[in-house]
Design a protein around this motif. Structure first.
Motif, PDB file in Angstrom:
ATOM      1  N   UNK A 191       0.802  -1.223   0.000  1.00 39.33           N
ATOM      2  CA  UNK A 191       0.000   0.000   0.000  1.00 39.33           C
ATOM      3  C   UNK A 191       0.834   1.271   0.000  1.00 39.33           C
ATOM      4  N   UNK A 192       2.122   1.129   0.159  1.00 39.17           N
ATOM      5  CA  UNK A 192       2.990   2.299   0.167  1.00 39.17           C
ATOM      6  C   UNK A 192       4.127   2.062  -0.823  1.00 39.17           C
ATOM      7  N   UNK A 193       5.005   2.988  -0.906  1.00 40.73           N
ATOM      8  CA  UNK A 193       6.142   2.822  -1.817  1.00 40.73           C
ATOM      9  C   UNK A 193       7.463   2.937  -1.065  1.00 40.73           C
ATOM     10  N   UNK A 194       7.458   2.666   0.230  1.00 39.84           N
ATOM     11  CA  UNK A 194       8.681   2.825   1.004  1.00 39.84           C
ATOM     12  C   UNK A 194       9.726   1.766   0.693  1.00 39.84           C
ATOM     13  N   UNK A 195       9.335   0.625   0.135  1.00 41.57           N
ATOM     14  CA  UNK A 195      10.303  -0.423  -0.208  1.00 41.57           C
ATOM     15  C   UNK A 195      10.610  -0.447  -1.705  1.00 41.57           C
ATOM     16  N   UNK A 196      10.283   0.638  -2.409  1.00 35.97           N
ATOM     17  CA  UNK A 196      10.550   0.700  -3.846  1.00 35.97           C
ATOM     18  C   UNK A 196      12.035   0.571  -4.125  1.00 35.97           C
ATOM     19  N   UNK A 197      12.335  -0.162  -5.170  1.00 35.81           N
ATOM     20  CA  UNK A 197      13.711  -0.279  -5.664  1.00 35.81           C
ATOM     21  C   UNK A 197      13.682  -0.009  -7.164  1.00 35.81           C
ATOM     22  N   UNK A 198      14.798   0.448  -7.696  1.00 33.51           N
ATOM     23  CA  UNK A 198      14.928   0.638  -9.134  1.00 33.51           C
ATOM     24  C   UNK A 198      15.737  -0.543  -9.661  1.00 33.51           C
ATOM     25  N   UNK A 199      15.153  -1.310 -10.560  1.00 34.51           N
ATOM     26  CA  UNK A 199      15.837  -2.475 -11.124  1.00 34.51           C
ATOM     27  C   UNK A 199      16.674  -1.989 -12.297  1.00 34.51           C
TER      28      UNK A 199
END
Length: 97
Positions: free
Chosen positions: A39-47
């Motif tokens: 529900x959030x984007x705090x664990x977003x990573x850029x592949x």
């Protein structure tokens, strides 16, 4: 990482800190970690490379990251999808770059 391993869990187990303090939740536009609920984007990573060894994005993840072509939610990404092997490079906390 092992085939079938959740990217977020695998990174946390290995000591990688994922919670981006600059990320805003998709649902409330405020700060805060949803605890792997997607529900959030705090664990977003850029592949940066190797995205082909991750599972396909589901619709909700696509909608949340539609403006970020190479980003994934680590909590929803599975490494070695379909038992594929390979190398992958990810950038953690991409909001800070």
């Amino acid at each position: 990482m092992y085939a079938g391993e959740n990217l977020r869990q695998g990174m946390l187990i290995r000591g990688v800190k994922l919670n981006d303090p600059l990320a805003k939740r998709f649902d409330t536009k405020s700060e805060g970690n949803c605890g792997a609920g997607g529900l959030c984007r705090t664990c977003s990573v850029c592949v940066m490379s190797g995205s082909e060894i991750l599972n396909p994005q589901r619709i909700a993840e696509q909608q949340m990251l539609q403006d970020k072509a190479r980003w994934r939610l680590a909590c929803k990404a599975v490494v070695g999808y379909g038992m594929q092997e390979g190398e992958m490079t990810v950038r953690v906390n991409p909001n800070q770059w």
